[in-house]
Motif scaffolding. Structure first.
Motif, mmCIF file in Angstrom:
data_model
loop_
_atom_site.group_PDB
_atom_site.id
_atom_site.type_symbol
_atom_site.label_atom_id
_atom_site.label_comp_id
_atom_site.label_asym_id
_atom_site.label_seq_id
_atom_site.Cartn_x
_atom_site.Cartn_y
_atom_site.Cartn_z
ATOM 1 N N HIS A 9 9.397 4.482 -12.297
ATOM 2 C CA HIS A 9 8.662 3.711 -11.304
ATOM 3 C C HIS A 9 7.453 4.451 -10.760
ATOM 4 O O HIS A 9 7.520 5.664 -10.522
ATOM 5 C CB HIS A 9 9.573 3.380 -10.111
ATOM 6 C CG HIS A 9 10.591 2.340 -10.437
ATOM 7 N ND1 HIS A 9 11.639 2.049 -9.609
ATOM 8 C CD2 HIS A 9 10.717 1.520 -11.486
ATOM 9 C CE1 HIS A 9 12.365 1.091 -10.155
ATOM 10 N NE2 HIS A 9 11.828 0.765 -11.293
ATOM 11 N N ARG A 37 6.519 -4.107 -5.057
ATOM 12 C CA ARG A 37 5.462 -3.143 -4.717
ATOM 13 C C ARG A 37 5.488 -1.905 -5.598
ATOM 14 O O ARG A 37 5.225 -0.787 -5.134
ATOM 15 C CB ARG A 37 5.561 -2.687 -3.251
ATOM 16 C CG ARG A 37 5.489 -3.811 -2.265
ATOM 17 C CD ARG A 37 6.114 -3.449 -0.941
ATOM 18 N NE ARG A 37 6.820 -4.615 -0.425
ATOM 19 C CZ ARG A 37 6.541 -5.237 0.694
ATOM 20 N NH1 ARG A 37 5.588 -4.823 1.453
ATOM 21 N NH2 ARG A 37 7.218 -6.294 1.077
ATOM 22 N N LEU A 38 5.862 -2.073 -6.878
ATOM 23 C CA LEU A 38 5.843 -0.918 -7.758
ATOM 24 C C LEU A 38 5.552 -1.358 -9.188
ATOM 25 O O LEU A 38 5.588 -2.543 -9.507
ATOM 26 C CB LEU A 38 7.192 -0.168 -7.703
ATOM 27 C CG LEU A 38 8.472 -0.956 -7.903
ATOM 28 C CD1 LEU A 38 8.804 -1.140 -9.362
ATOM 29 C CD2 LEU A 38 9.633 -0.200 -7.245
ATOM 30 N N LYS A 80 5.435 4.163 -7.386
ATOM 31 C CA LYS A 80 5.563 3.452 -6.113
ATOM 32 C C LYS A 80 4.426 3.762 -5.161
ATOM 33 O O LYS A 80 3.803 2.876 -4.605
ATOM 34 C CB LYS A 80 6.861 3.894 -5.428
ATOM 35 C CG LYS A 80 8.033 3.085 -5.780
ATOM 36 C CD LYS A 80 9.107 3.236 -4.722
ATOM 37 C CE LYS A 80 10.225 2.265 -5.025
ATOM 38 N NZ LYS A 80 11.530 2.769 -4.847
ATOM 39 N N LYS A 81 4.176 5.055 -4.902
ATOM 40 C CA LYS A 81 3.217 5.382 -3.852
ATOM 41 C C LYS A 81 1.809 5.289 -4.422
ATOM 42 O O LYS A 81 1.536 5.818 -5.475
ATOM 43 C CB LYS A 81 3.463 6.787 -3.329
ATOM 44 C CG LYS A 81 4.812 6.964 -2.709
ATOM 45 C CD LYS A 81 4.823 8.203 -1.810
ATOM 46 C CE LYS A 81 6.031 8.294 -0.938
ATOM 47 N NZ LYS A 81 7.237 8.641 -1.639
ATOM 48 N N SER A 86 6.690 -0.630 -13.145
ATOM 49 C CA SER A 86 7.760 -0.081 -13.958
ATOM 50 C C SER A 86 7.164 0.264 -15.315
ATOM 51 O O SER A 86 6.687 -0.616 -16.018
ATOM 52 C CB SER A 86 8.821 -1.177 -14.136
ATOM 53 O OG SER A 86 10.083 -0.701 -13.961
#
Lengths: 370, 168
Positions: free
Chosen positions: A138, A120-121, A140-141, A123
Protein backbone atom coordinates in the motif's frame (compact mmCIF):
# COMPACT_ATOMS: atom_id res chain seq x y z
CA UNK A 1 -14.52 10.79 -40.24
CA UNK A 2 -14.59 9.02 -36.90
CA UNK A 3 -15.68 5.36 -36.70
CA UNK A 4 -18.63 5.00 -34.35
CA UNK A 5 -19.73 1.78 -32.68
CA UNK A 6 -22.76 1.55 -30.43
CA UNK A 7 -22.89 -1.00 -27.64
CA UNK A 8 -26.42 -0.38 -26.42
CA UNK A 9 -27.95 2.35 -24.30
CA UNK A 10 -26.02 1.68 -21.10
CA UNK A 11 -23.02 3.89 -20.32
CA UNK A 12 -19.57 2.43 -21.09
CA UNK A 13 -17.65 2.88 -17.86
CA UNK A 14 -14.26 1.86 -19.20
CA UNK A 15 -12.64 0.03 -22.13
CA UNK A 16 -9.30 -1.54 -23.08
CA UNK A 17 -7.76 -2.84 -26.34
CA UNK A 18 -5.56 -5.85 -26.84
CA UNK A 19 -2.15 -5.50 -28.51
CA UNK A 20 -3.38 -5.36 -32.14
CA UNK A 21 -6.83 -3.88 -31.37
CA UNK A 22 -8.59 -6.93 -32.77
CA UNK A 23 -10.27 -7.44 -29.42
CA UNK A 24 -11.97 -5.01 -27.07
CA UNK A 25 -12.91 -5.36 -23.40
CA UNK A 26 -15.50 -3.00 -21.99
CA UNK A 27 -17.92 -2.71 -19.11
CA UNK A 28 -21.53 -1.55 -19.68
CA UNK A 29 -21.88 0.13 -16.26
CA UNK A 30 -22.49 -3.12 -14.40
CA UNK A 31 -20.54 -5.95 -12.80
CA UNK A 32 -19.68 -7.63 -16.11
CA UNK A 33 -16.83 -7.20 -18.55
CA UNK A 34 -17.70 -7.90 -22.18
CA UNK A 35 -14.95 -9.03 -24.55
CA UNK A 36 -15.63 -8.36 -28.24
CA UNK A 37 -13.81 -9.73 -31.30
CA UNK A 38 -13.69 -7.91 -34.62
CA UNK A 39 -15.02 -10.16 -37.36
CA UNK A 40 -16.74 -9.44 -40.69
CA UNK A 41 -16.81 -5.71 -40.19
CA UNK A 42 -18.48 -5.66 -36.79
CA UNK A 43 -17.85 -6.37 -33.14
CA UNK A 44 -19.04 -9.81 -31.99
CA UNK A 45 -19.39 -10.60 -28.28
CA UNK A 46 -16.90 -13.38 -27.63
CA UNK A 47 -16.92 -13.64 -23.83
CA UNK A 48 -18.57 -12.24 -20.72
CA UNK A 49 -16.31 -12.05 -17.67
CA UNK A 50 -18.65 -12.08 -14.69
CA UNK A 51 -16.72 -12.48 -11.47
CA UNK A 52 -17.26 -9.08 -9.87
CA UNK A 53 -20.42 -8.64 -7.80
CA UNK A 54 -20.60 -4.85 -8.08
CA UNK A 55 -19.86 -2.28 -10.79
CA UNK A 56 -16.54 -2.65 -12.63
CA UNK A 57 -14.60 0.63 -12.47
CA UNK A 58 -11.39 -0.12 -14.38
CA UNK A 59 -10.08 -2.47 -17.09
CA UNK A 60 -6.54 -2.70 -18.45
CA UNK A 61 -5.21 -5.15 -21.06
CA UNK A 62 -1.51 -5.98 -20.99
CA UNK A 63 -0.38 -6.06 -24.67
CA UNK A 64 2.58 -8.47 -24.35
CA UNK A 65 1.41 -10.97 -21.75
CA UNK A 66 -2.23 -10.78 -22.94
CA UNK A 67 -3.69 -10.56 -19.44
CA UNK A 68 -6.65 -8.43 -18.44
CA UNK A 69 -6.87 -6.83 -14.99
CA UNK A 70 -10.23 -5.51 -13.77
CA UNK A 71 -11.18 -3.75 -10.57
CA UNK A 72 -14.58 -2.95 -9.11
CA UNK A 73 -16.64 -1.32 -6.39
CA UNK A 74 -16.72 -4.67 -4.53
CA UNK A 75 -13.11 -3.93 -3.34
CA UNK A 76 -11.70 -6.72 -5.52
CA UNK A 77 -9.44 -6.97 -8.52
CA UNK A 78 -9.06 -9.97 -10.82
CA UNK A 79 -6.29 -10.88 -13.26
CA UNK A 80 -7.73 -12.79 -16.22
CA UNK A 81 -5.58 -15.17 -18.27
CA UNK A 82 -6.64 -16.65 -21.58
CA UNK A 83 -6.96 -20.43 -21.42
CA UNK A 84 -6.17 -22.66 -24.44
CA UNK A 85 -9.91 -23.27 -24.94
CA UNK A 86 -10.50 -19.54 -25.49
CA UNK A 87 -12.12 -18.80 -22.12
CA UNK A 88 -10.73 -16.27 -19.65
CA UNK A 89 -9.87 -17.58 -16.19
CA UNK A 90 -9.89 -15.16 -13.24
CA UNK A 91 -7.34 -15.02 -10.42
CA UNK A 92 -8.34 -13.05 -7.34
CA UNK A 93 -5.95 -10.34 -6.18
CA UNK A 94 -5.74 -9.62 -2.43
CA UNK A 95 -5.92 -5.83 -2.47
CA UNK A 96 -6.61 -5.44 1.28
CA UNK A 97 -8.72 -2.33 0.73
CA UNK A 98 -11.95 -1.65 2.57
CA UNK A 99 -13.56 0.72 0.05
CA UNK A 100 -14.27 0.68 -3.66
CA UNK A 101 -11.45 0.36 -6.21
CA UNK A 102 -11.57 3.21 -8.74
CA UNK A 103 -8.89 2.67 -11.38
CA UNK A 104 -6.28 0.10 -12.43
CA UNK A 105 -3.22 0.15 -14.74
CA UNK A 106 -0.59 -2.40 -15.72
CA UNK A 107 3.00 -1.21 -15.36
CA UNK A 108 4.95 -0.84 -18.66
CA UNK A 109 6.83 -4.16 -18.15
CA UNK A 110 3.57 -5.88 -17.01
CA UNK A 111 5.22 -7.29 -13.89
CA UNK A 112 2.91 -5.40 -11.56
CA UNK A 113 -0.18 -3.20 -11.59
CA UNK A 114 -1.53 -0.39 -9.43
CA UNK A 115 -5.12 0.04 -8.17
CA UNK A 116 -6.45 3.34 -6.83
CA UNK A 117 -9.24 3.18 -4.26
CA UNK A 118 -11.69 5.11 -2.11
CA UNK A 119 -9.78 3.86 0.94
CA UNK A 120 -7.38 6.79 0.27
CA UNK A 121 -4.55 4.53 -0.84
CA UNK A 122 -2.97 2.90 -3.88
CA UNK A 123 -2.48 -0.86 -3.92
CA UNK A 124 0.57 -1.93 -5.96
CA UNK A 125 0.27 -5.64 -6.76
CA UNK A 126 2.85 -8.14 -7.98
CA UNK A 127 2.85 -11.91 -8.46
CA UNK A 128 4.49 -14.00 -5.75
CA UNK A 129 5.77 -17.24 -7.29
CA UNK A 130 6.13 -19.32 -4.10
CA UNK A 131 2.49 -18.96 -3.11
CA UNK A 132 1.13 -18.61 -6.64
CA UNK A 133 -0.95 -15.54 -5.90
CA UNK A 134 -0.99 -11.76 -6.34
CA UNK A 135 0.00 -9.75 -3.28
CA UNK A 136 -0.21 -6.03 -2.69
CA UNK A 137 1.68 -3.25 -1.01
CA UNK A 138 0.00 0.00 0.00
CA UNK A 139 0.95 3.60 -0.68
CA UNK A 140 -0.94 5.67 1.90
CA UNK A 141 0.80 8.86 2.97
CA UNK A 142 -0.09 11.61 2.32
CA UNK A 143 -3.24 10.85 0.28
CA UNK A 144 -6.27 12.36 2.04
CA UNK A 145 -9.18 11.41 -0.23
CA UNK A 146 -10.26 8.96 -2.92
CA UNK A 147 -7.63 8.22 -5.58
CA UNK A 148 -9.37 8.94 -8.90
CA UNK A 149 -6.72 8.20 -11.54
CA UNK A 150 -3.24 6.66 -11.90
CA UNK A 151 -0.58 6.33 -14.60
CA UNK A 152 2.84 4.65 -14.75
CA UNK A 153 6.17 6.22 -15.72
CA UNK A 154 7.95 4.31 -18.55
CA UNK A 155 10.69 3.20 -16.09
CA UNK A 156 8.19 0.82 -14.40
CA UNK A 157 8.91 2.39 -10.98
CA UNK A 158 7.26 5.78 -10.70
CA UNK A 159 3.51 6.18 -10.43
CA UNK A 160 1.46 9.36 -10.86
CA UNK A 161 -1.87 9.64 -9.12
CA UNK A 162 -4.64 12.21 -8.97
CA UNK A 163 -7.08 12.38 -6.12
CA UNK A 164 -10.22 14.19 -4.98
CA UNK A 165 -8.16 16.06 -2.36
CA UNK A 166 -7.21 18.42 -5.27
CA UNK A 167 -3.64 17.09 -5.55
CA UNK A 168 -1.60 15.34 -8.22
CA UNK A 169 1.30 13.30 -6.85
CA UNK A 170 4.20 11.19 -8.15
CA UNK A 171 5.13 8.21 -5.96
CA UNK A 172 7.76 5.52 -6.19
CA UNK A 173 6.28 2.03 -6.53
CA UNK A 174 9.63 0.21 -6.46
CA UNK A 175 9.17 -3.41 -5.40
CA UNK A 176 12.47 -5.19 -4.79
CA UNK A 177 11.00 -8.64 -5.58
CA UNK A 178 10.23 -7.76 -9.19
CA UNK A 179 12.15 -4.58 -10.03
CA UNK A 180 15.80 -3.82 -10.80
CA UNK A 181 17.33 -0.89 -8.98
CA UNK A 182 16.22 2.16 -10.95
CA UNK A 183 18.48 4.85 -12.35
CA UNK A 184 17.97 8.42 -11.20
CA UNK A 185 15.35 10.33 -13.19
CA UNK A 186 14.35 13.98 -13.36
CA UNK A 187 11.87 13.25 -10.57
CA UNK A 188 14.58 12.30 -8.06
CA UNK A 189 17.19 9.67 -7.31
CA UNK A 190 16.07 8.05 -4.04
CA UNK A 191 13.07 5.83 -4.79
CA UNK A 192 12.14 3.58 -1.85
CA UNK A 193 8.64 2.15 -2.04
CA UNK A 194 5.92 4.70 -1.22
CA UNK A 195 8.27 7.69 -1.39
CA UNK A 196 6.47 10.87 -2.44
CA UNK A 197 8.64 12.20 -5.29
CA UNK A 198 6.52 15.26 -6.08
CA UNK A 199 3.20 16.78 -5.09
CA UNK A 200 1.29 19.44 -7.00
CA UNK A 201 -1.87 21.26 -6.05
CA UNK A 202 -4.58 21.68 -8.67
CA UNK A 203 -4.79 25.43 -8.40
CA UNK A 204 -7.70 26.81 -6.46
CA UNK A 205 -9.23 23.42 -5.93
CA UNK A 206 -10.78 21.00 -8.33
CA UNK A 207 -10.75 17.22 -8.14
CA UNK A 208 -8.13 15.68 -10.41
CA UNK A 209 -10.04 13.50 -12.88
CA UNK A 210 -7.29 12.17 -15.13
CA UNK A 211 -3.48 12.04 -15.10
CA UNK A 212 -0.91 10.88 -17.65
CA UNK A 213 2.89 10.64 -17.98
CA UNK A 214 4.33 11.62 -21.36
CA UNK A 215 6.11 8.97 -23.46
CA UNK A 216 9.55 9.89 -22.06
CA UNK A 217 8.27 10.28 -18.51
CA UNK A 218 9.69 13.79 -18.23
CA UNK A 219 6.31 15.46 -18.20
CA UNK A 220 3.09 14.70 -16.39
CA UNK A 221 -0.26 16.25 -17.29
CA UNK A 222 -3.60 16.18 -15.49
CA UNK A 223 -7.09 17.54 -15.90
CA UNK A 224 -9.12 18.98 -13.05
CA UNK A 225 -12.74 19.73 -12.30
CA UNK A 226 -12.07 23.47 -12.62
CA UNK A 227 -11.85 22.87 -16.41
CA UNK A 228 -8.09 23.20 -16.29
CA UNK A 229 -5.25 21.29 -17.92
CA UNK A 230 -1.93 21.32 -16.06
CA UNK A 231 1.48 20.13 -17.23
CA UNK A 232 4.61 19.71 -15.10
CA UNK A 233 7.99 19.43 -16.80
CA UNK A 234 10.40 17.67 -14.44
CA UNK A 235 13.32 18.29 -16.78
CA UNK A 236 12.71 22.03 -16.38
CA UNK A 237 12.82 22.12 -12.58
CA UNK A 238 9.26 20.86 -12.07
CA UNK A 239 7.71 23.90 -13.69
CA UNK A 240 3.93 23.84 -13.46
CA UNK A 241 1.88 25.35 -16.31
CA UNK A 242 -1.90 25.51 -16.12
CA UNK A 243 -4.47 26.46 -18.72
CA UNK A 244 -7.99 27.27 -17.55
CA UNK A 245 -10.36 26.56 -20.40
CA UNK A 246 -13.89 27.90 -20.78
CA UNK A 247 -15.44 24.54 -21.62
CA UNK A 248 -17.02 22.07 -19.23
CA UNK A 249 -14.49 20.04 -17.18
CA UNK A 250 -12.41 17.30 -18.82
CA UNK A 251 -12.29 13.88 -17.19
CA UNK A 252 -9.73 11.95 -19.19
CA UNK A 253 -6.55 12.57 -21.16
CA UNK A 254 -3.58 10.88 -22.79
CA UNK A 255 -0.37 12.05 -24.47
CA UNK A 256 -0.34 11.39 -28.21
CA UNK A 257 3.03 12.94 -29.04
CA UNK A 258 5.84 14.18 -26.82
CA UNK A 259 4.18 17.61 -26.77
CA UNK A 260 0.53 16.98 -27.54
CA UNK A 261 -2.31 15.73 -25.38
CA UNK A 262 -5.86 14.75 -26.25
CA UNK A 263 -8.49 15.46 -23.60
CA UNK A 264 -12.21 14.72 -23.38
CA UNK A 265 -14.95 15.14 -20.83
CA UNK A 266 -18.33 16.71 -20.13
CA UNK A 267 -18.16 18.64 -23.41
CA UNK A 268 -18.72 15.30 -25.16
CA UNK A 269 -16.02 16.00 -27.74
CA UNK A 270 -12.24 15.39 -27.62
CA UNK A 271 -9.77 18.23 -28.16
CA UNK A 272 -6.02 18.31 -28.72
CA UNK A 273 -3.77 20.67 -26.75
CA UNK A 274 -0.08 21.32 -27.16
CA UNK A 275 2.62 22.15 -24.59
CA UNK A 276 5.65 24.05 -25.82
CA UNK A 277 7.51 24.44 -22.54
CA UNK A 278 5.81 27.72 -21.65
CA UNK A 279 2.12 27.45 -22.43
CA UNK A 280 -0.64 24.98 -23.04
CA UNK A 281 -2.62 25.91 -26.15
CA UNK A 282 -5.61 24.44 -27.95
CA UNK A 283 -4.69 23.02 -31.37
CA UNK A 284 -7.89 21.42 -32.59
CA UNK A 285 -11.26 20.02 -31.64
CA UNK A 286 -11.58 16.54 -33.09
CA UNK A 287 -15.33 16.86 -33.54
CA UNK A 288 -15.92 19.11 -36.48
CA UNK A 289 -19.44 20.42 -36.15
CA UNK A 290 -18.99 22.89 -39.03
CA UNK A 291 -20.37 20.58 -41.69
CA UNK A 292 -23.30 19.74 -39.44
CA UNK A 293 -24.15 23.41 -38.95
CA UNK A 294 -24.29 24.01 -42.71
CA UNK A 295 -26.83 21.26 -43.13
CA UNK A 296 -28.80 22.56 -40.17
CA UNK A 297 -29.74 25.91 -41.72
CA UNK A 298 -31.53 24.31 -44.66
CA UNK A 299 -33.86 22.17 -42.58
CA UNK A 300 -34.46 24.40 -39.55
CA UNK A 301 -37.57 25.99 -41.11
CA UNK A 302 -39.11 22.56 -41.64
CA UNK A 303 -38.11 21.50 -38.11
CA UNK A 304 -39.69 24.66 -36.72
CA UNK A 305 -43.09 24.00 -38.29
CA UNK A 306 -42.94 20.31 -37.51
CA UNK A 307 -42.40 20.97 -33.80
CA UNK A 308 -45.20 23.56 -33.99
CA UNK A 309 -47.50 20.95 -35.44
CA UNK A 310 -46.48 18.06 -33.15
CA UNK A 311 -46.05 19.72 -29.80
CA UNK A 312 -47.46 23.24 -30.25
CA UNK A 313 -44.09 24.66 -29.21
CA UNK A 314 -42.04 27.23 -31.05
CA UNK A 315 -38.78 25.78 -29.77
CA UNK A 316 -36.78 24.18 -32.53
CA UNK A 317 -33.81 23.12 -30.47
CA UNK A 318 -33.12 19.43 -30.87
CA UNK A 319 -32.60 16.89 -28.14
CA UNK A 320 -29.64 15.38 -29.98
CA UNK A 321 -26.30 17.11 -29.55
CA UNK A 322 -24.20 18.20 -32.49
CA UNK A 323 -21.21 16.20 -31.28
CA UNK A 324 -20.68 12.53 -32.09
CA UNK A 325 -20.95 11.51 -28.45
CA UNK A 326 -24.37 12.28 -27.03
CA UNK A 327 -23.26 12.29 -23.41
CA UNK A 328 -20.07 12.66 -21.37
CA UNK A 329 -16.90 10.88 -22.56
CA UNK A 330 -15.64 8.56 -19.82
CA UNK A 331 -12.28 7.43 -21.17
CA UNK A 332 -9.86 8.19 -24.00
CA UNK A 333 -7.27 5.51 -24.87
CA UNK A 334 -4.63 5.06 -27.53
CA UNK A 335 -5.93 2.83 -30.33
CA UNK A 336 -3.04 2.78 -32.79
CA UNK A 337 0.47 3.93 -32.01
CA UNK A 338 2.12 4.79 -28.71
CA UNK A 339 2.18 7.80 -26.39
CA UNK A 340 5.13 9.07 -28.40
CA UNK A 341 3.33 8.91 -31.71
CA UNK A 342 -0.35 8.09 -31.70
CA UNK A 343 -2.23 7.87 -34.99
CA UNK A 344 -5.67 6.92 -33.68
CA UNK A 345 -7.36 7.19 -30.31
CA UNK A 346 -10.65 5.80 -29.03
CA UNK A 347 -13.22 7.32 -26.69
CA UNK A 348 -16.02 5.61 -24.76
CA UNK A 349 -18.96 7.52 -23.43
CA UNK A 350 -22.02 7.47 -21.22
CA UNK A 351 -24.13 7.26 -24.39
CA UNK A 352 -22.94 3.66 -24.95
CA UNK A 353 -20.83 4.58 -27.98
CA UNK A 354 -17.19 3.84 -28.71
CA UNK A 355 -15.67 6.20 -31.27
CA UNK A 356 -12.27 5.89 -32.98
CA UNK A 357 -10.74 9.22 -33.98
CA UNK A 358 -8.08 9.59 -36.65
CA UNK A 359 -5.38 11.98 -35.48
CA UNK A 360 -3.50 12.02 -38.77
CA UNK A 361 -6.04 14.49 -40.18
CA UNK A 362 -4.68 17.03 -37.69
CA UNK A 363 -1.32 17.03 -39.47
CA UNK A 364 -2.95 17.15 -42.90
CA UNK A 365 -5.03 20.19 -42.04
CA UNK A 366 -1.85 22.15 -41.65
CA UNK A 367 -2.00 22.84 -37.92
CA UNK A 368 1.17 23.34 -35.88
CA UNK A 369 2.13 20.21 -34.00
CA UNK A 370 5.54 20.16 -32.37
CA UNK B 1 -39.47 44.13 -13.32
CA UNK B 2 -39.58 41.57 -16.10
CA UNK B 3 -36.33 42.95 -17.52
CA UNK B 4 -34.47 41.10 -14.79
CA UNK B 5 -36.04 37.76 -15.69
CA UNK B 6 -33.89 36.89 -18.71
CA UNK B 7 -30.49 37.65 -17.12
CA UNK B 8 -31.65 35.83 -13.97
CA UNK B 9 -32.60 32.70 -15.93
CA UNK B 10 -29.42 32.94 -18.00
CA UNK B 11 -27.29 33.03 -14.85
CA UNK B 12 -29.18 30.06 -13.41
CA UNK B 13 -28.82 28.13 -16.67
CA UNK B 14 -25.06 28.65 -16.86
CA UNK B 15 -24.51 27.72 -13.22
CA UNK B 16 -26.63 24.60 -13.67
CA UNK B 17 -24.77 23.55 -16.83
CA UNK B 18 -21.53 23.67 -14.87
CA UNK B 19 -22.85 22.08 -11.68
CA UNK B 20 -24.62 19.22 -13.45
CA UNK B 21 -21.23 17.69 -14.37
CA UNK B 22 -21.46 14.82 -11.89
CA UNK B 23 -19.88 11.38 -12.03
CA UNK B 24 -20.43 8.03 -10.37
CA UNK B 25 -18.58 8.04 -7.05
CA UNK B 26 -18.67 5.28 -4.46
CA UNK B 27 -18.82 6.36 -0.83
CA UNK B 28 -15.42 6.65 0.82
CA UNK B 29 -17.03 6.57 4.28
CA UNK B 30 -19.13 3.39 4.16
CA UNK B 31 -18.04 0.43 2.08
CA UNK B 32 -20.19 -0.67 -0.85
CA UNK B 33 -22.38 2.43 -0.54
CA UNK B 34 -23.12 4.90 -3.29
CA UNK B 35 -25.03 7.88 -1.90
CA UNK B 36 -25.50 11.48 -3.13
CA UNK B 37 -22.67 13.38 -1.45
CA UNK B 38 -24.67 16.63 -1.39
CA UNK B 39 -27.16 14.94 0.97
CA UNK B 40 -24.71 12.94 3.07
CA UNK B 41 -22.17 15.79 3.46
CA UNK B 42 -19.64 13.75 5.41
CA UNK B 43 -16.56 14.52 3.24
CA UNK B 44 -16.06 18.26 2.89
CA UNK B 45 -13.61 17.96 -0.01
CA UNK B 46 -16.30 16.39 -2.19
CA UNK B 47 -18.68 19.35 -1.88
CA UNK B 48 -18.64 22.42 -4.10
CA UNK B 49 -19.27 25.94 -2.79
CA UNK B 50 -23.04 26.62 -2.75
CA UNK B 51 -24.16 29.43 -5.07
CA UNK B 52 -27.24 31.60 -4.51
CA UNK B 53 -28.62 33.55 -7.47
CA UNK B 54 -31.15 36.19 -6.38
CA UNK B 55 -33.47 38.18 -8.54
CA UNK B 56 -34.62 40.12 -5.47
CA UNK B 57 -34.83 39.24 -1.79
CA UNK B 58 -37.97 37.14 -2.33
CA UNK B 59 -36.96 35.16 -5.43
CA UNK B 60 -33.75 33.20 -5.37
CA UNK B 61 -32.20 29.89 -6.37
CA UNK B 62 -29.66 27.96 -4.28
CA UNK B 63 -27.45 25.53 -6.19
CA UNK B 64 -25.38 23.12 -4.10
CA UNK B 65 -23.09 20.83 -6.03
CA UNK B 66 -20.90 17.86 -5.22
CA UNK B 67 -18.93 15.20 -7.02
CA UNK B 68 -21.91 12.95 -7.73
CA UNK B 69 -25.04 15.00 -7.11
CA UNK B 70 -26.62 18.42 -7.29
CA UNK B 71 -29.34 20.05 -5.23
CA UNK B 72 -31.34 22.98 -6.63
CA UNK B 73 -33.67 24.88 -4.29
CA UNK B 74 -36.06 27.54 -5.56
CA UNK B 75 -37.76 30.30 -3.55
CA UNK B 76 -40.86 31.39 -5.47
CA UNK B 77 -42.26 34.93 -5.46
CA UNK B 78 -45.27 35.09 -3.13
CA UNK B 79 -46.61 38.65 -2.97
CA UNK B 80 -49.69 38.18 -0.77
CA UNK B 81 -51.54 35.69 1.42
CA UNK B 82 -53.42 34.03 -1.44
CA UNK B 83 -50.23 33.43 -3.41
CA UNK B 84 -48.58 32.00 -0.30
CA UNK B 85 -51.39 29.49 0.20
CA UNK B 86 -51.58 28.58 -3.51
CA UNK B 87 -47.81 28.14 -3.78
CA UNK B 88 -47.68 26.00 -0.65
CA UNK B 89 -50.50 23.74 -1.85
CA UNK B 90 -49.14 23.44 -5.37
CA UNK B 91 -45.64 22.53 -4.19
CA UNK B 92 -47.03 20.07 -1.66
CA UNK B 93 -49.07 18.42 -4.44
CA UNK B 94 -45.96 17.91 -6.55
CA UNK B 95 -43.70 16.84 -3.70
CA UNK B 96 -46.11 14.11 -2.60
CA UNK B 97 -45.70 12.67 -6.10
CA UNK B 98 -41.92 13.14 -6.11
CA UNK B 99 -41.28 9.57 -7.24
CA UNK B 100 -42.92 10.19 -10.59
CA UNK B 101 -40.98 13.40 -11.06
CA UNK B 102 -37.70 11.46 -10.58
CA UNK B 103 -35.56 14.49 -9.81
CA UNK B 104 -37.83 16.13 -7.23
CA UNK B 105 -36.93 16.09 -3.55
CA UNK B 106 -39.72 15.21 -1.09
CA UNK B 107 -38.91 18.07 1.27
CA UNK B 108 -37.66 21.50 0.29
CA UNK B 109 -34.44 22.80 1.81
CA UNK B 110 -34.91 25.24 4.77
CA UNK B 111 -35.88 28.67 3.53
CA UNK B 112 -36.99 27.55 0.04
CA UNK B 113 -40.23 26.33 -1.49
CA UNK B 114 -39.13 23.42 -3.65
CA UNK B 115 -35.94 21.41 -4.16
CA UNK B 116 -34.60 19.13 -6.89
CA UNK B 117 -31.94 16.47 -6.40
CA UNK B 118 -30.11 15.39 -9.56
CA UNK B 119 -27.64 12.52 -9.22
CA UNK B 120 -25.17 10.90 -11.62
CA UNK B 121 -27.70 8.11 -12.24
CA UNK B 122 -30.13 10.69 -13.65
CA UNK B 123 -27.48 12.26 -15.90
CA UNK B 124 -26.55 8.80 -17.17
CA UNK B 125 -30.12 8.09 -18.24
CA UNK B 126 -31.18 11.57 -19.35
CA UNK B 127 -29.52 14.36 -21.29
CA UNK B 128 -27.90 16.99 -19.06
CA UNK B 129 -28.88 19.87 -21.30
CA UNK B 130 -32.52 18.75 -21.32
CA UNK B 131 -32.54 18.49 -17.50
CA UNK B 132 -31.29 22.08 -17.32
CA UNK B 133 -33.93 23.09 -19.91
CA UNK B 134 -36.61 21.46 -17.77
CA UNK B 135 -35.61 23.32 -14.60
CA UNK B 136 -35.45 26.68 -16.36
CA UNK B 137 -38.82 26.00 -18.01
CA UNK B 138 -40.21 25.06 -14.57
CA UNK B 139 -39.01 28.34 -13.09
CA UNK B 140 -40.58 30.31 -15.95
CA UNK B 141 -43.91 28.51 -15.79
CA UNK B 142 -44.39 28.38 -12.03
CA UNK B 143 -44.97 32.13 -11.71
CA UNK B 144 -47.48 32.07 -14.59
CA UNK B 145 -49.34 29.12 -13.08
CA UNK B 146 -49.64 30.71 -9.65
CA UNK B 147 -50.89 33.99 -11.16
CA UNK B 148 -53.44 32.05 -13.23
CA UNK B 149 -54.65 30.16 -10.18
CA UNK B 150 -54.92 33.39 -8.20
CA UNK B 151 -57.04 34.96 -10.95
CA UNK B 152 -59.21 31.86 -11.03
CA UNK B 153 -59.67 31.96 -7.25
CA UNK B 154 -60.53 35.64 -7.33
CA UNK B 155 -63.02 35.32 -10.18
CA UNK B 156 -64.71 32.32 -8.58
CA UNK B 157 -64.92 34.22 -5.30
CA UNK B 158 -66.47 37.20 -7.07
CA UNK B 159 -69.03 35.08 -8.96
CA UNK B 160 -70.08 33.09 -5.91
CA UNK B 161 -70.31 36.26 -3.79
CA UNK B 162 -72.48 37.90 -6.50
CA UNK B 163 -74.82 34.91 -6.62
CA UNK B 164 -75.11 34.84 -2.85
CA UNK B 165 -75.76 38.57 -2.47
CA UNK B 166 -78.41 38.53 -5.26
CA UNK B 167 -80.79 37.18 -2.66
CA UNK B 168 -80.55 40.27 -0.56
Amino acid sequence: MPDTFSFGIDPLTCHAWNHDHSQLALSPNNHEVHVYKWSDGKWKLSDVLAEHVQRVTGIDWAPKSNRIVTCGVDRNAYVWTLQPDGKWKPALVILRINRAATCVKWSPLETKFAVGSGARLISVCYFEQENDWWVSKHIKKPIRSTVTCIDWHPNNILLACGSSDFKARVFSAYIKEVDEKPNATSWGSKMPFGNLMAEFSNGSGGWVHGISFSASGEKVAWVGHDSSISVVNAADGSKLTTLKTDSLPFVTLTWIKENNIVVAGYDCSPAVFSYDGENVVLIARLDDSETKQQQGSKFSAMKHFRSLDNRATVESNDTTLETVHQNTVTQVTIYAGTKANCTKCSTSGIDGQLVIWDLRSLENSGSNSA
Amino acid sequence: MSTTLQPYLKAVRQTLTAAICVENFSSQVVERHNKPEVEVRTSKELLLTPVTISRNDKEKVLIEGSINSLRISIAIKQADEIEKILCHKFMRFMMMRAENFIILRRKPVEGYDISFLVTNFHTEQMFKHKLVDFIIHFMEEIDKEISEMKLAVNSRARISAEEFLKRF
